[in-house]
Design an enzyme around this catalytic site. Sequence first.
Site, mmCIF file in Angstrom:
data_model
loop_
_atom_site.group_PDB
_atom_site.id
_atom_site.type_symbol
_atom_site.label_atom_id
_atom_site.label_comp_id
_atom_site.label_asym_id
_atom_site.label_seq_id
_atom_site.Cartn_x
_atom_site.Cartn_y
_atom_site.Cartn_z
ATOM 1 N N TRP A 51 -27.318 0.504 14.457
ATOM 2 C CA TRP A 51 -25.976 0.214 14.959
ATOM 3 C C TRP A 51 -26.196 -0.771 16.089
ATOM 4 O O TRP A 51 -26.753 -0.424 17.131
ATOM 5 C CB TRP A 51 -25.276 1.487 15.449
ATOM 6 C CG TRP A 51 -23.818 1.302 15.720
ATOM 7 C CD1 TRP A 51 -22.815 1.184 14.788
ATOM 8 C CD2 TRP A 51 -23.174 1.183 16.992
ATOM 9 N NE1 TRP A 51 -21.610 1.017 15.405
ATOM 10 C CE2 TRP A 51 -21.789 1.010 16.753
ATOM 11 C CE3 TRP A 51 -23.618 1.221 18.301
ATOM 12 C CZ2 TRP A 51 -20.853 0.862 17.778
ATOM 13 C CZ3 TRP A 51 -22.697 1.084 19.322
ATOM 14 C CH2 TRP A 51 -21.339 0.890 19.060
ATOM 15 N N LYS A 66 -21.320 7.566 14.630
ATOM 16 C CA LYS A 66 -21.023 8.967 14.868
ATOM 17 C C LYS A 66 -21.378 9.405 16.276
ATOM 18 O O LYS A 66 -20.737 10.253 16.861
ATOM 19 C CB LYS A 66 -21.771 9.847 13.857
ATOM 20 C CG LYS A 66 -21.477 11.330 13.991
ATOM 21 C CD LYS A 66 -20.013 11.638 13.720
ATOM 22 C CE LYS A 66 -19.702 13.110 13.898
ATOM 23 N NZ LYS A 66 -18.243 13.362 13.888
ATOM 24 N N ARG A 120 -25.257 7.446 11.742
ATOM 25 C CA ARG A 120 -25.631 7.065 13.109
ATOM 26 C C ARG A 120 -25.620 5.566 13.309
ATOM 27 O O ARG A 120 -25.869 5.055 14.393
ATOM 28 C CB ARG A 120 -27.025 7.619 13.450
ATOM 29 C CG ARG A 120 -27.143 9.122 13.467
ATOM 30 C CD ARG A 120 -28.540 9.575 13.840
ATOM 31 N NE ARG A 120 -28.925 9.053 15.146
ATOM 32 C CZ ARG A 120 -28.545 9.602 16.295
ATOM 33 N NH1 ARG A 120 -27.767 10.666 16.286
ATOM 34 N NH2 ARG A 120 -28.894 9.093 17.442
ATOM 35 N N CYS A 129 -28.660 4.712 16.552
ATOM 36 C CA CYS A 129 -29.360 4.292 15.334
ATOM 37 C C CYS A 129 -30.030 5.534 14.762
ATOM 38 O O CYS A 129 -30.108 6.566 15.411
ATOM 39 C CB CYS A 129 -30.426 3.252 15.659
ATOM 40 S SG CYS A 129 -29.749 1.819 16.476
ATOM 41 N N HIS A 178 11.123 6.905 28.154
ATOM 42 C CA HIS A 178 10.629 6.060 29.271
ATOM 43 C C HIS A 178 9.955 4.802 28.754
ATOM 44 O O HIS A 178 9.074 4.246 29.412
ATOM 45 C CB HIS A 178 9.654 6.890 30.124
ATOM 46 C CG HIS A 178 10.289 8.105 30.706
ATOM 47 N ND1 HIS A 178 11.231 8.061 31.721
ATOM 48 C CD2 HIS A 178 10.177 9.411 30.368
ATOM 49 C CE1 HIS A 178 11.634 9.281 32.005
ATOM 50 N NE2 HIS A 178 11.014 10.137 31.205
ATOM 51 N N GLU A 215 -4.739 13.358 19.121
ATOM 52 C CA GLU A 215 -5.848 13.482 18.168
ATOM 53 C C GLU A 215 -5.451 12.939 16.800
ATOM 54 O O GLU A 215 -6.221 12.224 16.155
ATOM 55 C CB GLU A 215 -6.286 14.947 18.067
ATOM 56 C CG GLU A 215 -7.328 15.248 17.028
ATOM 57 C CD GLU A 215 -8.642 14.488 17.214
ATOM 58 O OE1 GLU A 215 -8.830 13.866 18.284
ATOM 59 O OE2 GLU A 215 -9.452 14.470 16.276
ATOM 60 N N LYS A 237 -7.345 9.894 14.774
ATOM 61 C CA LYS A 237 -7.835 10.018 13.392
ATOM 62 C C LYS A 237 -7.319 8.876 12.539
ATOM 63 O O LYS A 237 -8.048 8.214 11.822
ATOM 64 C CB LYS A 237 -7.370 11.355 12.767
ATOM 65 C CG LYS A 237 -8.133 12.608 13.089
ATOM 66 C CD LYS A 237 -9.604 12.606 12.825
ATOM 67 C CE LYS A 237 -10.389 12.130 13.954
ATOM 68 N NZ LYS A 237 -10.762 12.631 15.144
ATOM 69 N N ASN A 252 -34.297 3.606 19.046
ATOM 70 C CA ASN A 252 -32.871 3.900 19.246
ATOM 71 C C ASN A 252 -32.661 3.984 20.749
ATOM 72 O O ASN A 252 -33.261 4.809 21.420
ATOM 73 C CB ASN A 252 -32.510 5.224 18.568
ATOM 74 C CG ASN A 252 -31.076 5.640 18.895
ATOM 75 O OD1 ASN A 252 -30.252 4.807 19.261
ATOM 76 N ND2 ASN A 252 -30.802 6.927 18.770
ATOM 77 N N GLY A 253 -31.853 3.077 21.285
ATOM 78 C CA GLY A 253 -31.603 3.078 22.727
ATOM 79 C C GLY A 253 -31.463 1.651 23.217
ATOM 80 O O GLY A 253 -31.295 0.719 22.434
ATOM 81 N N GLU A 273 -8.731 5.329 13.503
ATOM 82 C CA GLU A 273 -10.173 5.058 13.364
ATOM 83 C C GLU A 273 -10.625 5.033 11.904
ATOM 84 O O GLU A 273 -11.657 4.443 11.599
ATOM 85 C CB GLU A 273 -11.001 6.053 14.167
ATOM 86 C CG GLU A 273 -11.031 7.461 13.665
ATOM 87 C CD GLU A 273 -11.996 8.337 14.489
ATOM 88 O OE1 GLU A 273 -13.060 7.854 14.917
ATOM 89 O OE2 GLU A 273 -11.668 9.507 14.690
HETATM 90 C C1 AGP Z 1 -13.673 11.036 17.005
HETATM 91 O O1 AGP Z 1 -13.216 11.094 15.666
HETATM 92 C C2 AGP Z 1 -14.591 9.864 17.248
HETATM 93 N N1 AGP Z 1 -15.676 9.864 16.330
HETATM 94 C C3 AGP Z 1 -15.045 9.764 18.695
HETATM 95 O O2 AGP Z 1 -13.896 9.598 19.487
HETATM 96 C C4 AGP Z 1 -15.849 10.958 19.237
HETATM 97 O O3 AGP Z 1 -15.017 12.072 19.383
HETATM 98 C C5 AGP Z 1 -16.401 10.573 20.621
HETATM 99 O O4 AGP Z 1 -17.290 9.477 20.471
HETATM 100 C C6 AGP Z 1 -17.133 11.724 21.316
HETATM 101 O O5 AGP Z 1 -18.244 12.131 20.557
HETATM 102 P P1 AGP Z 1 -18.987 13.492 20.972
HETATM 103 O O6 AGP Z 1 -18.028 14.620 20.763
HETATM 104 O O7 AGP Z 1 -20.180 13.567 20.057
HETATM 105 O O8 AGP Z 1 -19.385 13.368 22.415
#
Ligand code: AGP
Length: 615
Positions: free
Chosen positions: A74, A610, A27, A2, A505, A482, A486, A98-99, A489
């Site tokens: 969040w 994030k 966040r 958050c 396979h 990767e 992208k 936050n937590g 998500e």
């Molecule tokens: C990647 O696009 C995502 N936002 C997510 O997988 C992210 O990489 C993951 O949560 C790790 O975050 P960090 O690098 O801040 O630890």
Amino acid sequence: MCGIVGYVGDEDCANLLVEGLRKLEYRGYDSAGLAVLGEKGLAVVRAKGKLSNLEKRLGEQPPRGATGIGHTRWATHGKPSDENAHPHSYGGVAVVHNGIIENHLQLKESLAKSGHKFSSETDTEIFAHLIHDEVERGLGLPEAVRAALKNVRGTYALAVVSENHPGMLVVSKNASPLVVGIGDKCNFIASDVPAILAHTRDVIYLEEGDFAVITKNSVQLSDLAGQKLERSVRRIDWTPTMAEKNGHKHFMHKEIHEQARALTDTIRGRASIEEGDVFLDGCHLDKKLVERLSKIQIVACGTSWHASLTGKLMIETLARLPVEVDLASEFRYRDPLIDKNTLCIAVSQSGETADTLGSFREARTRGARGLAICNVVGSAIAREADDVLYTHAGPEIGVASTKAFTTQLAAFFLLAVRLGRLRGTISQEQGRAHLQALTEVPLLVERVLKYEEQIKQAAYKFSQSRDLLFLGRGPQYPVALEGALKLKEISYIHAEGYAAGEMKHGPIALIDENMPVMVLAPRDSATEPGVNYEKILGNIHEVRARGGRVIAIHSEGDEQVPRLAEAAIPVPQTNPLLMPMVSVVPTQLFSYHVADHRGTDVDQPRNLAKSVTVE
Ligand code: AGP
């Protein structure tokens, strides 16, 4: 996950709090709210959904007052709703948090028994009740918050205001990030620096267990027991505009375009081509320490885990040191084989990812030396590390990680060269050649951007696909993973990254005209096509033979691959270990334009945040 912001000074602060929350929406953004202490006492305004809903509710006449706290949420306990939005208040005390409070149910039960009624499903609300009861018993606000925290087990970045204590913010930090901003006759708190950059660049990063009593003229730091503490004030060199979009439609687009600069900043001052060696500021890896290492254990999540898979290839190739890479959420509970001869590397853009932090702590408890590769100065993982290798990517606001990935790769390459030189597995001459090639990568990344229109057309052509496969070999396999992450998500298209050699396979059963396949097919090097290139050509033929539609990323000048693809995107060539920094850029732009074309919320995709600071 958050965002928290707070102010104490002489100005009415409701609008300042909203502006701060806007910079923290990445966040978490399922609800927002603020509490302001004014002449009429405590005013709390909250709204479900985006920050704009809170602004509508505040209207033209927001509550007046020069002490206040704000929150963008969040959800972890309790669905997104007005009632579950923070701040939570009770009897003139308001809190933002936050937590996660792990023992919130027991505390709630015990408070209910003494007559407390709750208005939300959240764990946070109990803080307001606990603190209120302590204030009622005659304690000052700081002592009341300390007393309340003694009952709580869990993680928190907590900010508290009370009607009985105008002009005072009380905050405490345990596992969730919190910074104090030092202003002129005013002070600030925030989960992250962008929220207060418009007002101050002088910040204090609170540490685990820190407690602060903040007025407009003072910041008194202590631990939970009340023992006074000193913390250094850091000068943040990010300008407010760096955290803005600089004219791009989305933060993600800006951050893709920032990669050349981010890479240059990450390499700058570290790669000594003359010496053929690397100076790793913040890392105390000397020959004696490195010689006793038996292995490296990397822990990371998501994109950072993909970067770590490439980091493994770099370190094993250049330094000939065994490297294991684990998903942090798996590593932590598998009773891993770690000892004092292990170097554990935690890779995290935010430096706050709970799974990665927990695994890092686990490895260090078992004797490993801890090295962090992080992008946020003073973040939890960075602060707990023995050595820190910062990526200087600048603030990454888009939830989808882009420049963090490429700068993590650059950091790994610098580390691999350094380890290779310390272990004598690469000569000074070889070091010079590797570092020369590395310093040229930012230019190559910038060059890929000139193909953006071509990439966008390909993206539009495939933007209505239901599924999509990404294939790669060798250093391009983590790029395939990767690229798939992208796309999925931000566009919500189901996408999978696969080692191209694995197609036969099983996954090849998926191939038909409705399953587009993006193939990472650069030549292995500038001097020869290489085995991975030859093999991936075969994989492209396998896909085409079954009616699959191929989108290919290929080396500039290569004529074979474009002939086999419905859409072909050229990239400049460099060494195989550096190539992922270049070939990932088209996959980022492809995913971005697919998502933008589909109209999804590119910077704040549904269900995501994030920084994942809960397990
Ligand atoms: C990647 O696009 C995502 N936002 C997510 O997988 C992210 O990489 C993951 O949560 C790790 O975050 P960090 O690098 O801040 O630890």
